[in-house]
Design an enzyme around this catalytic site. Structure first.
Site, PDB file in Angstrom:
ATOM      1  CG  ASN A  39      -0.430   0.013   2.495  1.00  0.00           C
ATOM      2  OD1 ASN A  39       0.743  -0.336   2.680  1.00  0.00           O
ATOM      3  ND2 ASN A  39      -1.207   0.413   3.486  1.00  0.00           N
ATOM      4  CE  LYS A  51       7.557 -10.958   0.861  1.00  0.00           C
ATOM      5  NZ  LYS A  51       7.068 -10.630  -0.482  1.00  0.00           N
ATOM      6  CB  ALA A  95       4.045  -6.160  -1.270  1.00  0.00           C
ATOM      7  CD  GLU A 119       4.935   0.370  12.789  1.00  0.00           C
ATOM      8  OE1 GLU A 119       3.746   0.725  12.781  1.00  0.00           O
ATOM      9  OE2 GLU A 119       5.782   0.835  13.567  1.00  0.00           O
ATOM     10  CG  LEU A 120       1.273  -6.061  13.098  1.00  0.00           C
ATOM     11  CD1 LEU A 120       0.982  -7.111  14.151  1.00  0.00           C
ATOM     12  CD2 LEU A 120       1.977  -6.670  11.897  1.00  0.00           C
ATOM     13  CB  CYS A 157      -2.034   0.756   8.303  1.00  0.00           C
ATOM     14  SG  CYS A 157      -0.775   2.027   8.350  1.00  0.00           S
ATOM     15  CD  GLU A 187       8.561   0.723  10.777  1.00  0.00           C
ATOM     16  OE1 GLU A 187       7.860   1.279   9.915  1.00  0.00           O
ATOM     17  OE2 GLU A 187       9.086  -0.395  10.617  1.00  0.00           O
TER      18      GLU A 187
HETATM   19  P1  NAP Z   1       0.194  -8.880   4.131  1.00  0.00           P
HETATM   20  O1  NAP Z   1      -0.623  -9.790   3.328  1.00  0.00           O
HETATM   21  O2  NAP Z   1       0.402  -9.168   5.562  1.00  0.00           O
HETATM   22  O3  NAP Z   1       1.592  -8.770   3.360  1.00  0.00           O
HETATM   23  C1  NAP Z   1       2.626  -7.936   3.834  1.00  0.00           C
HETATM   24  C2  NAP Z   1       3.956  -8.527   3.425  1.00  0.00           C
HETATM   25  O4  NAP Z   1       4.111  -9.772   4.085  1.00  0.00           O
HETATM   26  C3  NAP Z   1       4.084  -8.793   1.932  1.00  0.00           C
HETATM   27  O5  NAP Z   1       5.412  -8.556   1.537  1.00  0.00           O
HETATM   28  C4  NAP Z   1       3.772 -10.285   1.855  1.00  0.00           C
HETATM   29  O6  NAP Z   1       4.348 -10.940   0.754  1.00  0.00           O
HETATM   30  C5  NAP Z   1       4.437 -10.757   3.128  1.00  0.00           C
HETATM   31  N1  NAP Z   1       3.997 -12.082   3.589  1.00  0.00           N
HETATM   32  C6  NAP Z   1       2.787 -12.671   3.467  1.00  0.00           C
HETATM   33  N2  NAP Z   1       2.813 -13.904   4.015  1.00  0.00           N
HETATM   34  C7  NAP Z   1       4.080 -14.106   4.481  1.00  0.00           C
HETATM   35  C8  NAP Z   1       4.745 -15.176   5.131  1.00  0.00           C
HETATM   36  N3  NAP Z   1       4.121 -16.321   5.422  1.00  0.00           N
HETATM   37  N4  NAP Z   1       6.041 -15.026   5.452  1.00  0.00           N
HETATM   38  C9  NAP Z   1       6.696 -13.884   5.159  1.00  0.00           C
HETATM   39  N5  NAP Z   1       6.116 -12.823   4.544  1.00  0.00           N
HETATM   40  C10 NAP Z   1       4.824 -12.932   4.216  1.00  0.00           C
HETATM   41  O7  NAP Z   1      -0.368  -7.384   4.086  1.00  0.00           O
HETATM   42  P2  NAP Z   1      -0.755  -6.515   2.824  1.00  0.00           P
HETATM   43  O8  NAP Z   1      -2.067  -6.982   2.315  1.00  0.00           O
HETATM   44  O9  NAP Z   1       0.385  -6.437   1.860  1.00  0.00           O
HETATM   45  O10 NAP Z   1      -0.870  -5.083   3.488  1.00  0.00           O
HETATM   46  C11 NAP Z   1      -2.013  -4.630   4.087  1.00  0.00           C
HETATM   47  C12 NAP Z   1      -1.902  -4.708   5.597  1.00  0.00           C
HETATM   48  O11 NAP Z   1      -0.754  -3.987   6.031  1.00  0.00           O
HETATM   49  C13 NAP Z   1      -3.071  -4.041   6.278  1.00  0.00           C
HETATM   50  O12 NAP Z   1      -3.506  -4.822   7.354  1.00  0.00           O
HETATM   51  C14 NAP Z   1      -2.480  -2.721   6.760  1.00  0.00           C
HETATM   52  O13 NAP Z   1      -3.159  -2.156   7.861  1.00  0.00           O
HETATM   53  C15 NAP Z   1      -1.096  -3.139   7.105  1.00  0.00           C
HETATM   54  N6  NAP Z   1      -0.208  -1.970   7.153  1.00  0.00           N
HETATM   55  C16 NAP Z   1       0.226  -1.550   8.371  1.00  0.00           C
HETATM   56  C17 NAP Z   1       1.027  -0.415   8.457  1.00  0.00           C
HETATM   57  C18 NAP Z   1       1.522   0.097   9.775  1.00  0.00           C
HETATM   58  O14 NAP Z   1       2.428   0.931   9.779  1.00  0.00           O
HETATM   59  N7  NAP Z   1       0.988  -0.346  10.898  1.00  0.00           N
HETATM   60  C19 NAP Z   1       1.401   0.268   7.282  1.00  0.00           C
HETATM   61  C20 NAP Z   1       0.942  -0.214   6.064  1.00  0.00           C
HETATM   62  C21 NAP Z   1       0.135  -1.350   6.015  1.00  0.00           C
HETATM   63  P3  NAP Z   1       3.534 -11.150  -0.620  1.00  0.00           P
HETATM   64  O15 NAP Z   1       3.233  -9.808  -1.130  1.00  0.00           O
HETATM   65  O16 NAP Z   1       4.517 -11.889  -1.455  1.00  0.00           O
HETATM   66  O17 NAP Z   1       2.325 -11.948  -0.269  1.00  0.00           O
END
Ligand code: NAP
Length: 489
Positions: free
Chosen positions: A157, A180, A182, A255-256, A289, A463
Site C-alpha cells: 500500500n 522482501k 510485496a 507495524e500491523l 493502515c 518507526e
Molecule cells: P500482508 O498480506 O500481511 O503482506 C505484507 C507482506 O508480508 C508482503 O510482503 C507479503 O508478501 C508478506 N507475507 C505474506 N505472508 C508471508 C509469510 N508467510 N512469510 C513472510 N512474509 C509474508 O499485508 P498486505 O495486504 O500487503 O498489506 C495490508 C496490511 O498492512 C493491512 O492490514 C495494513 O493495515 C497493514 N499496514 C500496516 C502499516 C503500519 O504501519 N501499521 C502500514 C501499512 C500497512 P507477498 O506480497 O509476497 O504476499
C-alpha cells in the site's frame, strides 16, 4: 514531449543479492491494477537465494558498521538527493504498479525521502551513556551498537515509504538488510535499492529478494544470522512471523493492521470534520493502515454530518492514477474488490443504508466507487474488520462514555481521530482512546518526525521519529574496573 500515460521505464526486473542482479527460471507477473495489464515480471526466488542474501548482508555489515556515523550520514544524504532527483520517475512507477493517483504517489516519494534524510540526521545521534557507578573504582558505560542483520518485509500500500522507514534507520545504525517487498509492488523497491547503491551504500549491505513469501519468510525468521525482523503488513501475517521468530529469539518490529475510529462530537467544527473525514478515509482509495474505518457521529449532528459528507464525497473522482483530477485509484486486486463487495452486501442485509457508491466500475481495472454506508453497527464486519477500501461506515452515538467504549471495543489500536472544541474533552478523549496515534481535529497524522505504530494487535514498536533508530540498536553495558590506583602526585 510529456511522458505518455502509463508508459514508464521499469528498473531491472531482478532481485539484488550481494551487489548483483539475480534472476531465475521462474517468474511472477506484476500488474497495473488500473487496467489489469501485465507491466513486467520479477524472479520467483526462494529459500536458497534468501540464504545467499543473508550471507551477503552478514559479510557487508561489519565494514559498514565500522564507518563513522558522519560517513554513513553522508551516504544516506546522497541517497535522499538521488531519490528526489528521480521523484517524477519513481512516482510514475509507483502509480503504475500500485494504482494511487499520481499526486499521492509524488507525496509518497517525498514522504519516503523524508525518512532517509531524517535518519541521515539521526545517524549522528546514536549516543551511549555513562552511568554513575555504585563504587568508586568502577565506571559504567553503555554502548549503542547495530542490532545485526535485519529481515525487512513490506506491504504494497506504500511501496516506497514503508521501505525507507525501515531501511534508512537500519543503514544509519550500521545494519545489513534483506528486504522482501510485496509481490504486487516490487519495482518501486528495486528502484530504491538501485539508487541506494548508486548513492554509495556498499554492495551486499542492502539485498532484495522477490518471490514466494513463505520460503523467504521462513529463512528470515529462522536463520540465526538475522537478528531482527521488521515487518509491516497484516496482523495475521505479523502474528505468524512473531511465532516463527521465537526459536531464534529475534528482535521484532511489527507495524500491523488498524481499524481506526473517527469520532465527531457535537461541539466540533462540522466542515473541518468533513474535510478531515475525506482525508482520513479516502487516501490511497482507503487502503491505508491509518485510514478511518468506523465513523461515530454524535446523535444531534448525525443527519447534518451525513449530508455534508455525502456532498463532499460527490467530488471524489475514481479512475486511472495517471488521469488528471483523479482522486481515487483502483483497489489493489480482484480479491480485495470481491471482499469489499461482500462487506457492503452483508452490511446492507443487516440493515445498513447505502447512500452512495457500492458498485464496481465498469472496465478492466479493480475500481470500487467511493461508498457511504450509514446506520451500521458493531455486529457488522464492515465495523469490526479493517475495511482497507473506499467505504465509509457511519453510525450515531449518544455520549462521550459510550463512544470511548465503542472506540476501544476493537483488538486494533493503531490510529484514531476525533473532532471536538472543548479542551477538557480533547484531553480526556485523547488519553482514553487505546491507539498508538491520535489525530485531534485533523485527518492527517503521518510524518517522519513522529513515532508511528500501534498498541494491542496493531503491533510492537515504533518507526520514524528519534525512537525509530533505537529499534535497530542494541545496548551493551561495559563495566570497567579502574582499580583504587595510586593518585598521581
Ligand atoms: P500482508 O498480506 O500481511 O503482506 C505484507 C507482506 O508480508 C508482503 O510482503 C507479503 O508478501 C508478506 N507475507 C505474506 N505472508 C508471508 C509469510 N508467510 N512469510 C513472510 N512474509 C509474508 O499485508 P498486505 O495486504 O500487503 O498489506 C495490508 C496490511 O498492512 C493491512 O492490514 C495494513 O493495515 C497493514 N499496514 C500496516 C502499516 C503500519 O504501519 N501499521 C502500514 C501499512 C500497512 P507477498 O506480497 O509476497 O504476499
Amino acid at each position: 514531449m510529456a511522458p505518455r500515460d502509463n508508459i514508464v521505464e521499469l528498473p531491472p526486473q531482478a532481485s539484488r543479492i550481494g551487489g548483483a542482479w539475480v534472476t531465475g527460471s521462474a517468474w511472477i507477473d506484476v500488474n497495473d491494477p488500473a487496467t489489469g495489464a501485465i507491466i513486467g515480471r520479477v524472479p520467483n526466488l526462494g529459500a536458497e537465494e534468501t540464504e545467499r542474501a543473508v550471507t551477503a548482508a552478514t559479510g557487508a555489515m561489519p565494514a559498514w558498521a565500522a564507518r563513522t556515523a558522519a560517513e554513513r550520514a553522508d551516504i544516506l544524504r546522497a541517497w535522499h538527493a538521488l531519490v528526489l532527483s528521480k521523484r517524477t520517475w519513481l512516482a510514475r512507477l509507483l502509480t503504475l504498479e500500485q494504482g494511487k493517483p499520481i499526486v499521492e504517489a509524488e507525496a509518497e516519494i517525498d514522504y519516503a525521502a523524508a525518512y532517509i534524510l531524517w535518519f541521515a540526521e539521526e545517524a549522528r545521534r546514536v549516543y551511549g551513556e555513562i552511568i554513575p557507578a555504585p563504587t568508586g573504582d568502577t565506571r559504567i558505560l553503555v554502548l549503542r551498537q547495530p542490532v545485526g542483520v535485519v529481515g525487512a518485509i513490506t506491504p504494497w500500500n506504500f511501496p516506497a515509504a514503508m521501505i525507507t522507514r525501515k531501511l534508512a534507520p537500519a543503514v544509519a545504525a550500521g545494519c545489513g538488510v534483506v528486504l522482501k517487498p510485496a509481490i504486487e509492488t516490487p519495482f518501486t523497491a528495486i528502484a530504491l535499492i538501485d539508487l541506494a547503491e548508486q548513492a554509495g551504500i556498499p554492495a551486499g549491505l542492502l539485498n532484495l529478494v522477490t518471490g514466494d513469501a513463505e520460503p523467504i519468510g521462513a529463512v528470515l525468521t529462522t536463520d540465526p544470522r538475522v537478528r531482527k525482523i521488521s515487518f509491516t503488513g497484516s496482523t495475521a501475517v505479523g502474528a505468524r512471523l512473531f511465532a516463527q521468530s521465537a526459536s531464534t529469539m529475534k528482535r521484532l518490529g511489527l507495524e500491523l493492521g488498524g481499524n481506526a475510529p473517527f469520532v465527531v462530537f457535537e461541539d466540533a467544527d462540522l466542515d473541518a470534520a468533513v474535510t478531515g473525514a475525506i482525508q482520513a478515509k479516502f487516501r490511497n482509495a482507503g487502503q491505508t493502515c491509518v485510514c478511518a474505518d468506523r465513523f461515530y457521529i454524535q446523535q444531534s449532528i448525525y443527519p447534518a454530518f451525513i449530508e455534508r459528507f455525502a456532498a463532499a464525497m460527490a467530488h471524489l473522482r475514481s479512475g486511472s492514477g495517471f488521469a488528471p483530477g483523479v482522486t481515487i485509484g483502483p483497489v489493489i486486486h480482484e480479491r480485495a474488490l470481491t471482499r469489499l463487495e461482500k462487506l457492503i452486501e452483508e452490511a446492507m442485509q443487516s440493515g445498513a443504508r447505502l447512500l452512495c457508491g457500492g458498485t464496481r466500475s465498469k472496465g478492466a481495472g479493480t475500481f470500487l466507487e467511493p461508498t457511504l454506508l450509514c446506520d451500521v453497527d458493531h455486529s457488522m464486519r464492515i465495523v469490526s474488520d479493517e475495511v482497507f477500501g473506499p467505504i465509509a461506515a457511519v453510525m450515531p452515538f449518544a455520549d462521550e462514555a459510550e463512544v470511548i467504549e465503542r472506540c476501544n471495543a476493537s483488538e486494533a489500536g493503531l490510529a484514531a481521530y476525533f473532532y471536538a472544541r472543548d479542551h477538557a474533552r480533547i484531553w480526556r478523549v485523547a488519553e482514553a482512546i487505546e491507539a498508538g496515534m491520535i489525530g485531534v481535529n485533523t485527518g492527517r497524522i503521518s510524518t517522519e518526525v513522529a513515532p508511528f505504530g500501534g498498541v494491542k494487535s496493531s503491533g510492537i514498536g515504533r518507526e520514524g521519529s528519534r525512537h525509530g533508530i533505537e529499534a535497530f540498536c542494541e545496548l551493551k553495558y561495559v563495566c570497567l574496573d579502574i582499580g583504587s590506583g595510586e593518585k598521581a602526585a
